[in-house]
Design a protein around this motif. Structure first.
Motif, PDB file in Angstrom:
ATOM      1  N   VAL A 273       0.871  -1.182   0.000  1.00  0.00           N
ATOM      2  CA  VAL A 273       0.000   0.000   0.000  1.00  0.00           C
ATOM      3  C   VAL A 273       0.904   1.228   0.000  1.00  0.00           C
ATOM      4  CG1 VAL A 273      -1.820   1.254   1.202  1.00  0.00           C
ATOM      5  CG2 VAL A 273      -1.781  -1.259   1.264  1.00  0.00           C
ATOM      6  N   ILE A 274       0.794   2.036  -1.036  1.00  0.00           N
ATOM      7  CA  ILE A 274       1.651   3.205  -1.213  1.00  0.00           C
ATOM      8  C   ILE A 274       0.834   4.467  -0.981  1.00  0.00           C
ATOM      9  CG2 ILE A 274       3.166   4.448  -2.797  1.00  0.00           C
ATOM     10  CD1 ILE A 274       3.532   1.792  -4.326  1.00  0.00           C
ATOM     11  N   VAL A 275       1.384   5.374  -0.214  1.00  0.00           N
ATOM     12  CA  VAL A 275       0.739   6.656   0.075  1.00  0.00           C
ATOM     13  C   VAL A 275       1.601   7.753  -0.529  1.00  0.00           C
ATOM     14  CG1 VAL A 275      -0.184   8.175   1.869  1.00  0.00           C
ATOM     15  CG2 VAL A 275      -0.104   5.689   2.248  1.00  0.00           C
ATOM     16  N   ASP A 276       1.049   8.494  -1.468  1.00  0.00           N
ATOM     17  CA  ASP A 276       1.825   9.542  -2.127  1.00  0.00           C
ATOM     18  C   ASP A 276       1.891  10.824  -1.309  1.00  0.00           C
ATOM     19  OD1 ASP A 276       3.015  10.280  -4.973  1.00  0.00           O
ATOM     20  OD2 ASP A 276       1.825  12.000  -4.318  1.00  0.00           O
ATOM     21  N   ARG A 309       5.266   7.316   1.306  1.00  0.00           N
ATOM     22  CA  ARG A 309       5.334   6.259   2.316  1.00  0.00           C
ATOM     23  C   ARG A 309       4.703   4.990   1.745  1.00  0.00           C
ATOM     24  NH1 ARG A 309       7.730   9.992   3.971  1.00  0.00           N
ATOM     25  NH2 ARG A 309       7.802  10.910   6.068  1.00  0.00           N
ATOM     26  N   TYR A 310       5.033   3.850   2.361  1.00  0.00           N
ATOM     27  CA  TYR A 310       4.342   2.616   2.001  1.00  0.00           C
ATOM     28  C   TYR A 310       4.350   1.685   3.197  1.00  0.00           C
ATOM     29  CZ  TYR A 310       8.714  -0.075   1.646  1.00  0.00           C
ATOM     30  OH  TYR A 310       9.897  -0.713   1.926  1.00  0.00           O
ATOM     31  N   TRP A 311       3.445   0.731   3.175  1.00  0.00           N
ATOM     32  CA  TRP A 311       3.528  -0.374   4.128  1.00  0.00           C
ATOM     33  C   TRP A 311       3.134  -1.664   3.423  1.00  0.00           C
ATOM     34  CZ3 TRP A 311      -0.840   2.906   4.743  1.00  0.00           C
ATOM     35  CH2 TRP A 311      -2.084   2.299   4.726  1.00  0.00           C
ATOM     36  N   ILE A 312       3.571  -2.768   3.972  1.00  0.00           N
ATOM     37  CA  ILE A 312       3.255  -4.088   3.438  1.00  0.00           C
ATOM     38  C   ILE A 312       2.156  -4.686   4.303  1.00  0.00           C
ATOM     39  CG2 ILE A 312       4.137  -6.394   2.958  1.00  0.00           C
ATOM     40  CD1 ILE A 312       6.906  -5.105   2.606  1.00  0.00           C
ATOM     41  N   LYS A 313       1.068  -5.062   3.688  1.00  0.00           N
ATOM     42  CA  LYS A 313      -0.073  -5.594   4.427  1.00  0.00           C
ATOM     43  C   LYS A 313       0.275  -6.956   5.025  1.00  0.00           C
ATOM     44  CE  LYS A 313      -5.044  -6.426   4.016  1.00  0.00           C
ATOM     45  NZ  LYS A 313      -6.237  -6.321   3.136  1.00  0.00           N
ATOM     46  N   GLN A 314       0.187  -7.057   6.327  1.00  0.00           N
ATOM     47  CA  GLN A 314       0.576  -8.281   7.029  1.00  0.00           C
ATOM     48  C   GLN A 314      -0.603  -9.189   7.357  1.00  0.00           C
ATOM     49  OE1 GLN A 314       3.682  -9.048   7.356  1.00  0.00           O
ATOM     50  NE2 GLN A 314       4.532  -7.082   6.716  1.00  0.00           N
ATOM     51  N   LYS A 315      -1.779  -8.607   7.464  1.00  0.00           N
ATOM     52  CA  LYS A 315      -2.943  -9.422   7.836  1.00  0.00           C
ATOM     53  C   LYS A 315      -4.209  -8.799   7.288  1.00  0.00           C
ATOM     54  CE  LYS A 315      -3.305  -6.995  12.273  1.00  0.00           C
ATOM     55  NZ  LYS A 315      -3.307  -7.127  13.743  1.00  0.00           N
ATOM     56  N   LYS A 316      -5.184  -9.624   7.071  1.00  0.00           N
ATOM     57  CA  LYS A 316      -6.492  -9.165   6.604  1.00  0.00           C
ATOM     58  C   LYS A 316      -7.314  -8.704   7.808  1.00  0.00           C
ATOM     59  CE  LYS A 316     -10.512 -10.615   3.873  1.00  0.00           C
ATOM     60  NZ  LYS A 316     -10.406  -9.492   2.927  1.00  0.00           N
ATOM     61  N   LEU A 317      -7.970  -7.591   7.669  1.00  0.00           N
ATOM     62  CA  LEU A 317      -8.810  -7.090   8.748  1.00  0.00           C
ATOM     63  C   LEU A 317     -10.094  -7.903   8.827  1.00  0.00           C
ATOM     64  CD1 LEU A 317      -8.463  -3.224   8.175  1.00  0.00           C
ATOM     65  CD2 LEU A 317      -7.095  -4.710   9.660  1.00  0.00           C
ATOM     66  N   ASP A 318     -10.522  -8.202  10.049  1.00  0.00           N
ATOM     67  CA  ASP A 318     -11.766  -8.954  10.228  1.00  0.00           C
ATOM     68  C   ASP A 318     -12.962  -8.164   9.723  1.00  0.00           C
ATOM     69  OD1 ASP A 318     -10.386 -11.081  11.362  1.00  0.00           O
ATOM     70  OD2 ASP A 318     -10.586 -10.297  13.402  1.00  0.00           O
TER      71      ASP A 318
END
Length: 335
Positions: A273-276, A309-318
């Protein structure tokens, strides 16, 4: 009238001659061609000639030319292949000022200026991040497409298509979501009106498709998709199945929330997920609040010294706390 075919012996001679020419050209390319090897935009590295006894393979030559293609495409989209004429637009919160200033490479690298000729304003570092993210998800087998929300002239998405094609991933879509009419007026008190007044940010869908076609890509192909409309209206109905990379470029608090609440659950685990616009207070607040509401602890990683910025999705939200979003959605647009 077609010429008569050459005799068989003559054909053999032609084939042999062509083979010899290909060998000569390939050797010359490796020893003489100036190429970039994952270098920063605007800089070059010379590929050294092969050492004595070292065999060169077609795969190595192909990789070298692919690298050159991607670097040239990236720099062209950034407006860096014609620096003698490229300039930067000075934005005006009241609208378009029309004022320009000389190009400063450091600003273009960090995405701190608005190009006159370039087709993207995300900057060199964030363009490199797009390639890194796509190589990561392809290399790790993360399923899904690439989607950019807020595309301006389309340059970043054009580069994403170029990267995926180079990697042989023509089955993955590039999805471009935008109003193609500029930014919306704020729905609540979370954003400022001036975003909707910036004429320079208004680029039509027809223009973006022409830009795509100018890079030898078919905007009507099945692996290119366009979602037109303000995010609050378009994203709930845009046909998006699964995303490997989500690139958010909405500037505003409300637009960022529109993207997160409509698309985050479609990002695969392991996706990027990339945030510009994390350097903008409204976008930063939206990102931080969304992550807090959903107890997300994935670290934000800086792409450049300013906004990316970016982050790597580690888990699916319930589930999503949609009650937080409902207050931002006009009743007529509520799902």
């Amino acid at each position: 009238m077609n010429a008569a075919p050459a005799p068989r012996s003559r054909r053999s001679e032609i084939v042999l001659l062509l083979a010899l020419l290909v060998g000569v050209v390939c050797g010359a390319v490796m020893t003489l061609l100036m190429v970039r090897s994952s270098t920063a935009p605007g800089t070059s590295a010379v590929v050294p000639p092969p050492q004595r006894g070292q065999s060169e393979t077609c795969a190595a030559r192909e990789a070298m030319l692919e690298r050159r293609y991607l670097d040239t495409a990236r720099d062209s989209l950034l407006g860096l292949t014609h620096r003698t004429t490229e300039r930067s637009v000075v934005p005006n919160h009241a609208g378009t000022s029309g004022t320009t200033r000389p190009l400063q490479l450091s600003d273009r690298m960090e995405g701190k200026d608005w190009p006159v000729f370039g087709l993207t304003m995300v900057g060199g570092r964030r363009m490199e991040n797009i390639e890194w993210a796509l190589r990561k998800v392809v290399g790790e087998g993360v399923p899904g497409d690439f989607m950019e929300c807020g595309v301006w002239r389309g340059g970043a998405s054009i580069f994403a298509r170029a990267v995926l094609d180079t990697l042989g991933e023509d089955g993955r879509k590039v999805i471009l979501a935008d109003s193609f009419e500029g930014l919306p007026a704020p729905r609540t008190g979370n954003d400022k009106l001036y975003w909707s007044q910036m004429e320079y940010l208004r680029v039509s869908l027809e223009t973006v498709k022409q830009n795509v076609a100018s890079y030898g890509m078919n905007p009507e192909a099945s692996n290119m998709q366009f979602c037109k409309g303000y995010f609050v209206d378009s994203l709930p109905v845009c046909q998006v199945n699964q995303l490997a990379v989500l690139r958010m470029d909405g500037d505003m608090y409300e637009s960022t929330m529109d993207q997160l609440f409509n698309l985050y659950q479609k990002v695969s685990v392991g996706g990027v997920v990339i945030v510009d616009d994390y350097g903008l207070p409204e976008c930063k607040r939206a990102i931080n609040e969304f992550k807090t509401w959903h107890n997300m602890d994935e670290p934000l990683v800086a792409v450049d010294s300013w906004s990316g910025r970016y982050w790597i999705k580690q888990k699916k939200l319930d589930s999503l706390h949609t009650e937080k979003y409902d207050a931002l959605v006009p009743k007529k647009s509520a799902k």
